[in-house]
Motif scaffolding. Structure first.
Motif, PDB file in Angstrom:
ATOM      1  N   LEU A  67       0.812  -1.219   0.000  1.00  0.00           N
ATOM      2  CA  LEU A  67       0.000   0.000   0.000  1.00  0.00           C
ATOM      3  C   LEU A  67       0.843   1.265   0.000  1.00  0.00           C
ATOM      4  CD1 LEU A  67      -2.946  -0.960   2.397  1.00  0.00           C
ATOM      5  CD2 LEU A  67      -2.996  -0.705  -0.097  1.00  0.00           C
ATOM      6  N   THR A  68       2.098   1.151   0.460  1.00  0.00           N
ATOM      7  CA  THR A  68       2.960   2.341   0.419  1.00  0.00           C
ATOM      8  C   THR A  68       3.246   2.765  -1.023  1.00  0.00           C
ATOM      9  OG1 THR A  68       4.967   0.973   0.526  1.00  0.00           O
ATOM     10  CG2 THR A  68       4.055   1.753   2.610  1.00  0.00           C
ATOM     11  N   LEU A  69       3.103   1.796  -1.955  1.00  0.00           N
ATOM     12  CA  LEU A  69       3.328   2.126  -3.363  1.00  0.00           C
ATOM     13  C   LEU A  69       2.236   3.046  -3.912  1.00  0.00           C
ATOM     14  CD1 LEU A  69       4.361  -1.406  -4.667  1.00  0.00           C
ATOM     15  CD2 LEU A  69       5.858   0.496  -4.000  1.00  0.00           C
ATOM     16  N   ALA A  70       1.144   3.182  -3.175  1.00  0.00           N
ATOM     17  CA  ALA A  70       0.054   4.053  -3.616  1.00  0.00           C
ATOM     18  C   ALA A  70       0.293   5.513  -3.244  1.00  0.00           C
ATOM     19  CB  ALA A  70      -1.275   3.584  -3.021  1.00  0.00           C
ATOM     20  N   GLU A  71       1.354   5.787  -2.473  1.00  0.00           N
ATOM     21  CA  GLU A  71       1.607   7.160  -2.033  1.00  0.00           C
ATOM     22  C   GLU A  71       1.804   8.122  -3.211  1.00  0.00           C
ATOM     23  OE1 GLU A  71       1.916  10.353   0.417  1.00  0.00           O
ATOM     24  OE2 GLU A  71       1.247   8.309   0.859  1.00  0.00           O
ATOM     25  N   PRO A  72       2.570   7.760  -4.273  1.00  0.00           N
ATOM     26  CA  PRO A  72       2.661   8.674  -5.425  1.00  0.00           C
ATOM     27  C   PRO A  72       1.293   8.963  -6.040  1.00  0.00           C
ATOM     28  CG  PRO A  72       4.382   7.014  -5.545  1.00  0.00           C
ATOM     29  CD  PRO A  72       3.465   6.597  -4.440  1.00  0.00           C
ATOM     30  N   GLY A  73       0.423   7.964  -6.046  1.00  0.00           N
ATOM     31  CA  GLY A  73      -0.919   8.181  -6.576  1.00  0.00           C
ATOM     32  C   GLY A  73      -1.707   9.168  -5.743  1.00  0.00           C
ATOM     33  N   ARG A  74      -1.569   9.069  -4.412  1.00  0.00           N
ATOM     34  CA  ARG A  74      -2.264  10.023  -3.543  1.00  0.00           C
ATOM     35  C   ARG A  74      -1.737  11.440  -3.762  1.00  0.00           C
ATOM     36  NH1 ARG A  74      -2.346   5.469  -0.041  1.00  0.00           N
ATOM     37  NH2 ARG A  74      -0.242   5.886   0.745  1.00  0.00           N
ATOM     38  N   LYS A  75      -0.409  11.558  -3.931  1.00  0.00           N
ATOM     39  CA  LYS A  75       0.160  12.877  -4.172  1.00  0.00           C
ATOM     40  C   LYS A  75      -0.280  13.436  -5.521  1.00  0.00           C
ATOM     41  CE  LYS A  75       4.265  12.221  -1.287  1.00  0.00           C
ATOM     42  NZ  LYS A  75       5.767  12.147  -1.264  1.00  0.00           N
ATOM     43  N   ALA A  76      -0.317  12.554  -6.531  1.00  0.00           N
ATOM     44  CA  ALA A  76      -0.752  13.001  -7.853  1.00  0.00           C
ATOM     45  C   ALA A  76      -2.214  13.428  -7.827  1.00  0.00           C
ATOM     46  CB  ALA A  76      -0.540  11.881  -8.876  1.00  0.00           C
ATOM     47  N   GLU A  77      -3.045  12.679  -7.100  1.00  0.00           N
ATOM     48  CA  GLU A  77      -4.460  13.036  -7.002  1.00  0.00           C
ATOM     49  C   GLU A  77      -4.625  14.384  -6.305  1.00  0.00           C
ATOM     50  OE1 GLU A  77      -8.684  11.251  -5.275  1.00  0.00           O
ATOM     51  OE2 GLU A  77      -6.775  10.413  -4.620  1.00  0.00           O
ATOM     52  N   SER A  78      -3.873  14.566  -5.216  1.00  0.00           N
ATOM     53  CA  SER A  78      -3.975  15.824  -4.482  1.00  0.00           C
ATOM     54  C   SER A  78      -3.481  16.998  -5.330  1.00  0.00           C
ATOM     55  CB  SER A  78      -3.161  15.724  -3.187  1.00  0.00           C
ATOM     56  OG  SER A  78      -3.177  16.948  -2.484  1.00  0.00           O
ATOM     57  N   ALA A  79      -2.341  16.784  -6.009  1.00  0.00           N
ATOM     58  CA  ALA A  79      -1.797  17.858  -6.852  1.00  0.00           C
ATOM     59  C   ALA A  79      -2.743  18.156  -8.011  1.00  0.00           C
ATOM     60  CB  ALA A  79      -0.420  17.461  -7.374  1.00  0.00           C
ATOM     61  N   GLY A  80      -3.297  17.121  -8.628  1.00  0.00           N
ATOM     62  CA  GLY A  80      -4.220  17.319  -9.738  1.00  0.00           C
ATOM     63  C   GLY A  80      -5.469  18.055  -9.323  1.00  0.00           C
ATOM     64  N   ASP A  81      -6.019  17.682  -8.160  1.00  0.00           N
ATOM     65  CA  ASP A  81      -7.218  18.373  -7.666  1.00  0.00           C
ATOM     66  C   ASP A  81      -6.929  19.836  -7.382  1.00  0.00           C
ATOM     67  OD1 ASP A  81      -8.774  16.097  -7.834  1.00  0.00           O
ATOM     68  OD2 ASP A  81      -8.479  15.515  -5.732  1.00  0.00           O
ATOM     69  N   GLY A  82      -5.767  20.099  -6.737  1.00  0.00           N
ATOM     70  CA  GLY A  82      -5.418  21.480  -6.424  1.00  0.00           C
ATOM     71  C   GLY A  82      -5.179  22.304  -7.683  1.00  0.00           C
ATOM     72  N   LEU A  83      -4.481  21.688  -8.659  1.00  0.00           N
ATOM     73  CA  LEU A  83      -4.211  22.402  -9.903  1.00  0.00           C
ATOM     74  C   LEU A  83      -5.499  22.674 -10.667  1.00  0.00           C
ATOM     75  CD1 LEU A  83      -2.150  23.504 -11.941  1.00  0.00           C
ATOM     76  CD2 LEU A  83      -2.013  21.185 -12.925  1.00  0.00           C
ATOM     77  N   ALA A  84      -6.373  21.674 -10.736  1.00  0.00           N
ATOM     78  CA  ALA A  84      -7.634  21.848 -11.465  1.00  0.00           C
ATOM     79  C   ALA A  84      -8.489  22.915 -10.811  1.00  0.00           C
ATOM     80  CB  ALA A  84      -8.380  20.515 -11.527  1.00  0.00           C
ATOM     81  N   SER A  85      -8.532  22.913  -9.488  1.00  0.00           N
ATOM     82  CA  SER A  85      -9.346  23.905  -8.779  1.00  0.00           C
ATOM     83  C   SER A  85      -8.804  25.316  -8.989  1.00  0.00           C
ATOM     84  CB  SER A  85      -9.376  23.566  -7.283  1.00  0.00           C
ATOM     85  OG  SER A  85     -10.114  24.530  -6.568  1.00  0.00           O
ATOM     86  N   SER A  86      -7.465  25.451  -8.895  1.00  0.00           N
ATOM     87  CA  SER A  86      -6.862  26.778  -9.054  1.00  0.00           C
ATOM     88  C   SER A  86      -7.052  27.310 -10.475  1.00  0.00           C
ATOM     89  CB  SER A  86      -5.368  26.711  -8.723  1.00  0.00           C
ATOM     90  OG  SER A  86      -5.159  26.321  -7.387  1.00  0.00           O
ATOM     91  N   LEU A  87      -6.827  26.453 -11.488  1.00  0.00           N
ATOM     92  CA  LEU A  87      -6.977  26.893 -12.871  1.00  0.00           C
ATOM     93  C   LEU A  87      -8.437  27.177 -13.219  1.00  0.00           C
ATOM     94  CD1 LEU A  87      -4.433  24.501 -14.622  1.00  0.00           C
ATOM     95  CD2 LEU A  87      -4.181  26.958 -14.224  1.00  0.00           C
ATOM     96  N   ASP A  88      -9.340  26.381 -12.611  1.00  0.00           N
ATOM     97  CA  ASP A  88     -10.760  26.632 -12.858  1.00  0.00           C
ATOM     98  C   ASP A  88     -11.165  27.985 -12.285  1.00  0.00           C
ATOM     99  OD1 ASP A  88     -13.321  25.483 -13.853  1.00  0.00           O
ATOM    100  OD2 ASP A  88     -13.904  25.750 -11.762  1.00  0.00           O
ATOM    101  N   ASP A  89     -10.670  28.287 -11.073  1.00  0.00           N
ATOM    102  CA  ASP A  89     -10.956  29.595 -10.477  1.00  0.00           C
ATOM    103  C   ASP A  89     -10.352  30.715 -11.321  1.00  0.00           C
ATOM    104  OD1 ASP A  89     -12.297  28.334  -8.444  1.00  0.00           O
ATOM    105  OD2 ASP A  89     -10.599  28.420  -7.027  1.00  0.00           O
ATOM    106  N   ALA A  90      -9.116  30.452 -11.812  1.00  0.00           N
ATOM    107  CA  ALA A  90      -8.460  31.466 -12.637  1.00  0.00           C
ATOM    108  C   ALA A  90      -9.236  31.683 -13.931  1.00  0.00           C
ATOM    109  CB  ALA A  90      -7.024  31.048 -12.931  1.00  0.00           C
ATOM    110  N   GLY A  91      -9.750  30.605 -14.524  1.00  0.00           N
ATOM    111  CA  GLY A  91     -10.530  30.724 -15.750  1.00  0.00           C
ATOM    112  C   GLY A  91     -11.810  31.513 -15.531  1.00  0.00           C
TER     113      GLY A  91
END
Length: 209
Positions: A40-64
């Motif tokens: 399950l520790t191998l899923a940590e990059p996936g959790r980070k990618a999900e968190s980064a993707g959500d944050g990036l999508a939210s910020s860019l959506d607000d910017a748009g």
């Protein structure tokens, strides 16, 4: 139905075997859970990618949304920002997919590490124990039945010969004495069969010979 032998030596061996089997099963489960946590520790990059993707999508959506309010060029500014926000969502989805895959692998591995070793332990331990329980119950019922001692005596005569050496041999031999219905020889031989099965005659409420 008797779960353990009456003879102390065999009962001790059975108890030790039961304890070892339970410890092995517990160790198998513990090891499988440790492996599961490691996977399950191998899923940590996936959790980070999900968190980064959500944050990036939210910020860019607000910017748009904010860019769309700019006069004349708002729509032109909003479009690339929305496209970038979708890319962030894709990154988040990829991270979630990685977590799901790792979770499935961890679950299947855990099941395999528990089921297969436990099955082997049960075959090597539980099957002989169940066979002994059934055999001892049959032997006891046979002993308690009319004429059962004679049959158990015959079983002793036709079984391993080494234990017979310890018995007193009457004139003509044990087999001849059994055929003549010698009560002492029949009692000795039937007792030998009971002891071989881990049972003993003379238990409260049971026949002796």
């Amino acid at each position: 139905m008797r779960l353990y032998a009456q003879s102390p030596a065999r009962r001790g061996r059975q108890l030790i075997a039961d304890l070892i089997a339970l410890l092995l099963i517990a160790s198998t489960v513990k090891f499988a859970l440790v492996v599961r946590d490691a996977i399950l520790t191998l899923a940590e990059p996936g959790r980070k990618a999900e968190s980064a993707g959500d944050g990036l999508a939210s910020s860019l959506d607000d910017a748009g949304n904010a860019a769309s309010k700019v006069p004349f060029v708002g729509d032109s500014l909003k479009k690339p920002l929305k496209s970038a926000a979708e890319a962030g969502t894709s990154l988040s989805d990829a991270g979630q997919s990685l977590q799901d895959t790792v979770g499935h692998v961890a679950t299947l591995t855990t099941i395999a590490l528990i089921v297969f070793p436990t099955a082997v332990i049960l075959v090597l331990w539980l099957v002989p124990r169940l066979r002994w329980i059934r055999r001892s119950a049959t032997t006891r019922r046979l002993f308690d039945a009319p004429g059962g001692a004679d049959l158990l005596a015959l079983r002793a005569l036709t079984g391993p010969q080494r234990p017979l050496v310890a018995l007193a041999t009457p004139p003509g031999g044990l087999a001849d004495a059994w055929r003549r219905g010698d009560p002492d020889v029949i009692a000795d031989l039937s007792t030998l069969t009971l002891r071989r099965a881990g049972l003993r005659p003379g238990w409260p409420g049971e026949r002796v010979g």
